[in-house]
Design a protein around this motif. Structure first.
Motif, PDB file in Angstrom:
ATOM      1  N   CYS A   3       0.872  -1.176   0.000  1.00 39.53           N
ATOM      2  CA  CYS A   3       0.000   0.000   0.000  1.00 39.53           C
ATOM      3  C   CYS A   3       0.906   1.222   0.000  1.00 39.53           C
ATOM      4  O   CYS A   3       2.078   1.128   0.363  1.00 39.53           O
ATOM      5  CB  CYS A   3      -0.887   0.001   1.243  1.00 39.53           C
ATOM      6  N   PRO A   4       0.386   2.361  -0.406  1.00 39.89           N
ATOM      7  CA  PRO A   4       1.237   3.556  -0.500  1.00 39.89           C
ATOM      8  C   PRO A   4       1.576   4.170   0.860  1.00 39.89           C
ATOM      9  O   PRO A   4       1.149   5.268   1.185  1.00 39.89           O
ATOM     10  CB  PRO A   4       0.391   4.507  -1.364  1.00 39.89           C
ATOM     11  N   GLU A   5       2.339   3.441   1.632  1.00 42.44           N
ATOM     12  CA  GLU A   5       2.789   3.940   2.932  1.00 42.44           C
ATOM     13  C   GLU A   5       4.115   4.659   2.747  1.00 42.44           C
ATOM     14  O   GLU A   5       5.060   4.080   2.196  1.00 42.44           O
ATOM     15  CB  GLU A   5       2.974   2.781   3.916  1.00 42.44           C
ATOM     16  N   PRO A   6       4.228   5.905   3.188  1.00 40.50           N
ATOM     17  CA  PRO A   6       5.470   6.664   2.979  1.00 40.50           C
ATOM     18  C   PRO A   6       6.725   5.958   3.499  1.00 40.50           C
ATOM     19  O   PRO A   6       7.756   5.965   2.841  1.00 40.50           O
ATOM     20  CB  PRO A   6       5.224   7.976   3.726  1.00 40.50           C
ATOM     21  N   PHE A   7       6.643   5.301   4.661  1.00 40.28           N
ATOM     22  CA  PHE A   7       7.838   4.645   5.197  1.00 40.28           C
ATOM     23  C   PHE A   7       8.294   3.480   4.344  1.00 40.28           C
ATOM     24  O   PHE A   7       9.455   3.092   4.381  1.00 40.28           O
ATOM     25  CB  PHE A   7       7.638   4.224   6.663  1.00 40.28           C
ATOM     26  N   VAL A   8       7.399   2.932   3.519  1.00 37.38           N
ATOM     27  CA  VAL A   8       7.772   1.855   2.601  1.00 37.38           C
ATOM     28  C   VAL A   8       8.234   2.443   1.269  1.00 37.38           C
ATOM     29  O   VAL A   8       9.276   2.058   0.733  1.00 37.38           O
ATOM     30  CB  VAL A   8       6.591   0.883   2.381  1.00 37.38           C
ATOM     31  N   GLN A   9       7.469   3.377   0.738  1.00 40.94           N
ATOM     32  CA  GLN A   9       7.785   3.938  -0.576  1.00 40.94           C
ATOM     33  C   GLN A   9       9.154   4.600  -0.623  1.00 40.94           C
ATOM     34  O   GLN A   9       9.846   4.505  -1.633  1.00 40.94           O
ATOM     35  CB  GLN A   9       6.710   4.938  -0.996  1.00 40.94           C
ATOM     36  N   THR A  10       9.547   5.255   0.456  1.00 43.06           N
ATOM     37  CA  THR A  10      10.859   5.909   0.450  1.00 43.06           C
ATOM     38  C   THR A  10      11.988   4.894   0.384  1.00 43.06           C
ATOM     39  O   THR A  10      13.079   5.217  -0.067  1.00 43.06           O
ATOM     40  CB  THR A  10      11.050   6.803   1.689  1.00 43.06           C
ATOM     41  N   LYS A  11      11.723   3.675   0.796  1.00 40.46           N
ATOM     42  CA  LYS A  11      12.748   2.620   0.768  1.00 40.46           C
ATOM     43  C   LYS A  11      12.854   1.964  -0.605  1.00 40.46           C
ATOM     44  O   LYS A  11      13.863   1.362  -0.924  1.00 40.46           O
ATOM     45  CB  LYS A  11      12.437   1.540   1.803  1.00 40.46           C
TER      46      LYS A  11
END
Length: 118
Positions: free
Chosen positions: A72-80
């Motif tokens: 899902c578009p979670e910022p803490f995942v997407q930045t990685k």
């Protein structure tokens, strides 16, 4: 049996490689490994998995082995997930709505046909 995120990931990749290796000479399509729901991992596990993908997958996986990561578009995942050439496929994107509709129409038609056969 429990293991570290890295040991489990390495075991899955190694198993996929061993299973597919004998068939590679016959020109089969690539083998796809799906890392699903990355956002459901805790931050520590996300960090560990992304590190493993960067250090292990990109450098050591054979070219016929492909990786798809869903989240899902979670910022803490997407930045990685900024290494390589990530492609974002958003379900709400108007370009994808027709594909999603066609898929469900196909499934509903298929399920309806099964009911008539009974």
């Amino acid at each position: 049996r429990k293991g570290t995120v890295e040991s489990v990931f390495r075991a899955v990749v190694a198993r996929a490689c061993r299973a597919a290796q004998p068939n590679r000479a016959s020109g089969l399509p690539p083998v796809l490994v799906v890392l699903d729901a990355l956002d459901e991992c805790g931050r520590e596990q996300v960090n560990a998995l992304v590190k493993i993908v960067r250090e292990v997958w990109i450098s050591a996986a054979p070219t016929w082995l492909r990786l798809v990561v869903t989240t899902c578009p979670e910022p803490f995942v997407q930045t990685k997930l900024t290494y390589g050439s990530p492609r974002v496929i958003a379900s709400e994107d108007r370009r994808n709505i027709a594909d999603i509709r066609a898929f469900f129409e196909h499934v509903i038609t298929w399920l309806s046909a099964g009911d008539k056969a009974k």
